[in-house]
Scaffold this active site. Structure first.
Site, short mmCIF file in Angstrom:
data_model
loop_
_atom_site.label_atom_id
_atom_site.label_comp_id
_atom_site.label_asym_id
_atom_site.label_seq_id
_atom_site.Cartn_x
_atom_site.Cartn_y
_atom_site.Cartn_z
N CYS A 45 -7.11 26.30 -23.27
CA CYS A 45 -6.74 27.17 -24.38
C CYS A 45 -5.79 26.47 -25.34
O CYS A 45 -5.23 25.42 -25.02
CB CYS A 45 -6.01 28.41 -23.87
SG CYS A 45 -6.85 29.24 -22.53
N LYS A 52 -24.07 16.13 -23.46
CA LYS A 52 -23.11 16.66 -22.48
C LYS A 52 -23.73 17.81 -21.68
O LYS A 52 -23.42 18.00 -20.52
CB LYS A 52 -21.86 17.14 -23.21
CG LYS A 52 -20.71 17.55 -22.32
CD LYS A 52 -20.00 16.35 -21.74
CE LYS A 52 -18.87 16.74 -20.81
NZ LYS A 52 -18.53 15.66 -19.87
O1 M6R Z 1 -22.85 20.01 -16.60
P1 M6R Z 1 -23.37 19.40 -15.32
O2 M6R Z 1 -22.29 19.01 -14.39
O3 M6R Z 1 -24.37 20.28 -14.64
O4 M6R Z 1 -24.13 18.10 -15.77
C1 M6R Z 1 -24.90 17.35 -14.87
C2 M6R Z 1 -25.18 15.96 -15.39
O5 M6R Z 1 -25.96 16.03 -16.55
C3 M6R Z 1 -23.88 15.22 -15.70
O6 M6R Z 1 -23.05 15.18 -14.59
C4 M6R Z 1 -24.17 13.78 -16.16
O7 M6R Z 1 -24.69 13.06 -15.09
C5 M6R Z 1 -22.86 13.18 -16.68
N1 M6R Z 1 -22.94 12.95 -18.08
C6 M6R Z 1 -22.50 11.91 -16.02
O8 M6R Z 1 -21.30 11.40 -16.53
#
Ligand code: M6R
Length: 595
Positions: free
Chosen positions: A2, A590
């Site tokens: 926040c 992301k």
């Molecule tokens: O939001 P999430 O944790 O479900 O995302 C899963 C993967 O897409 C994520 O962890 C991805 O492997 C990262 N960008 C790695 O750094």
């Protein structure tokens, strides 16, 4: 994470436009709801809702809000779903006080019960409202405002910063306990905020508050007092010269590096939260009695599932099945039923692969829990209950702080399941800082020579196996080189043939299995490889590895977690050396909301 902003002006004036601009400058911290309040004489005008700053400000016409004091807040949900009633700021029972906080008040649930029992009007589940009532309860008992704040500070446990104002007054009051708080002094106004970007366009004369300090803001001056005894503290304003971009990144060149260094702080906040979370008991109860227990995620979150499975077995003697989410459907869904439990792990809470697995699991009657950073995300709405990761906004695409908090959550649960005192984990944040400090110069010095290679391996065993996978993912994600994470013992079953003179192989060393790693090291070094060991200081490693990156001594499970930190740093430096932007690697997003 926040953000709060408050301003006190000499005269009544349109404050809405200032509050909108301040809120916009805090959006980089991440948020789901927006609110603004102005105080004019005996009137408080409060407007708030879920949504983006522009949308909410337009819908409720923030621009027309006037007064001589104003507060705005961006909420990142932790307590209570994102909703209008949970959005901040909040009023006290009679509508005479208005306040907002950022951070987490970890005894929120208990405090709300106390306030209700005392006859106060509690409208939301949000811990920001508890901050307001914590002051109100002492005003009702006849304390003056500063003493009421000092007593409230003692009641509100956790890491947070808080700003509050009241009708028929000419001041705002703010205090800091664990979260950032800075005050600004301008021409005819003063202001306070959780961060500099909302202050710097207005003034560059600032006072940084310390934990345990209250700041009282008048239009023409501010006063800092100690929470402990109420005494006035002398604080000279400083002039900030940094650019806005540098300020948002906290002085770091990239968000990734900032987030790597935030790991200790968010770890501390997570541990506080877990200690007081009623959801922990719910999850543990089911984990104890489940027929099969699954940890399910993708990418980095899957690596956290793997680490969790190792910890649950090693610490609590409980077998767990870690699953890459899409493989859950063909391999496990046909065989699960209502006696099984799944923990679905996702930073974003929106990863389609994870949501698909959750849907399949629910159809089969499985109990589904969430472990997520974004509260209010689809995962958190679908799960029976969710443990929050407490990381605030993670801006860089490569996950760092959310990974370590996922692992720390599993470690905490494993301790609790085993009946071990999780107080031992309080050392983790400090050990993380020490590991970063100890390894950073060496990692930066090593990066250029490792960077000459476009093909790397990262090996681990036991609790460091998930760390090796995670290190390899970080390396390939932001350097675009091929890097494979593997169980160290598997290397001889094939990849060994790739070794040539100088070929770099990184070993994340579990302190419990040094001899096994030493064998692996010798298998590759005798064929010309360069073995870089990341582990505790150990003569056996020094005698056998080409280089040793030394991490601090800790219990085996914590030591394993620490090995990932130099790997995060290495991937960061190699990415920068290659001229890439580690925060936003090509082709990646992301949040992956597609199959
Ligand atoms: O939001 P999430 O944790 O479900 O995302 C899963 C993967 O897409 C994520 O962890 C991805 O492997 C990262 N960008 C790695 O750094």
């Amino acid at each position: 994470m926040c953000g709060i902003f408050g301003i006190v002006t000499k005269d009544e004036q349109p404050l809405g436009p200032i509050l909108i601009e301040a809120a916009k400058r805090l959006t980089y911290r991440g948020y789901d709801s927006v609110g603004a309040a102005t105080i004019s004489g005996s009137k408080i005008d409060l407007r708030k809702d879920v949504g983006k700053v522009d949308e909410v400000a337009a819908k409720y016409n923030f621009a027309e809000m006037t007064g001589s004091r104003g507060i705005t807040q961006l909420r990142w949900a932790t307590f209570g779903e994102p909703s209008q009633v949970n959005a901040q700021p909040h009023l006290d029972s009679d509508g005479d006080l208005v306040g907002a906080h950022n951070g987490n008040v970890v005894n929120n649930v208990e405090l709300r019960q106390q306030f209700i029992a005392e006859g106060l009007t509690v409208r939301s589940q949000n811990d920001g409202e508890s901050c307001v009532h914590a002051v109100e309860r002492y005003l009702n008992k006849g304390y003056d405002f500063i003493d009421a704040i000092r007593l409230a500070y003692g009641d509100l446990q956790g890491d947070y910063a808080f700003v509050i104002g009241r009708i028929n007054d000419d001041k705002l009051y703010a205090f800091k306990k664990g979260s950032g708080l800075v005050a600004g002094i301008g021409e005819g106004f003063t202001c306070v905020s959780s961060d500099l970007p909302s202050i710097l366009p207005l003034t560059r004369r600032i006072v940084r508050l310390n934990d345990g300090e209250i700041v009282i803001l008048w239009a023409d001056r501010l006063e800092v007092r100690s929470v402990k005894d109420g005494s006035i503290l002398t604080r000279e304003p400083e002039t900030v010269t940094e650019s806005m971009d540098a300020v948002q990144k906290g002085g770091y060149p990239h968000f990734m590096l900032k987030e790597i260094h935030e790991q200790s702080q968010v770890g501390r906040e997570l541990l506080h939260m877990l200690e007081s979370s009623p959801e922990v008991e719910t999850v543990l109860e089911k984990a104890r009695t489940a027929r099969h227990l699954y940890f399910i995620g993708c990418g980095t979150s899957y690596h956290a599932c793997l680490a969790g499975a190792v910890y649950f077995a090693q610490i609590a003697g409980r077998a767990v099945i870690p699953v890459i989410a899409p493989q859950f459907m063909p391999q496990y869904a046909p065989a699960v039923n209502h006696e099984d439990v799944g923990v679905f792990v996702s930073q974003s809470g929106e990863t389609k692969d994870v949501l698909n697995a959750l849907e399949a699991a629910e159809k089969r009657g499985m109990t589904c829990f969430g472990l997520a950073n974004v509260i209010g995300s689809t995962l958190t709405k679908a799960a029976v209950c969710t443990l929050p990761l407490c990381c605030g906004y993670e801006i860089s695409v490569p996950a760092t702080k959310t990974f370590t908090n996922q692992v720390l959550t599993f470690l905490y649960l494993a301790y609790r399941l085993a009946g071990r005192d999780p107080a031992a984990l309080a050392a983790v944040p400090e050990l993380m800082d020490a590991a970063l400090e100890m390894t950073a110069p060496q990692v930066e010095a090593l990066a250029p020579s490792i960077n000459e290679w476009n093909d790397l391996y990262c090996l681990g065993y036991g609790a460091t196996y998930p760390m090796a996978l995670e290190g390899a993912l970080k390396l390939k994600e932001i350097t675009y080189a091929h890097c494979e994470g593997m169980l160290s013992t598997e290397f001889k079953h094939g990849p060994l043939s790739a070794v040539t003179q100088g070929y770099p192989i990184l070993f994340a060393v579990p302190s419990t299995d040094v001899p096994l790693i030493v064998s692996g090291i010798n298998e590759v070094t005798c064929r010309g490889a360069r073995a870089i060991a990341i582990g505790e200081d150990d003569p056996r490693l020094r005698a056998n590895a080409s280089e040793v990156i030394v991490i601090p001594h800790a219990s085996p499970e914590i030591s394993a977690l620490l090995t990932v930190l130099p790997l995060q740093l290495l991937s960061y430096h190699m990415s920068v050396l290659r001229g890439y932007d580690p925060d936003f690697p090509r082709n990646l997003s992301k949040t992956l909301t597609v199959d």
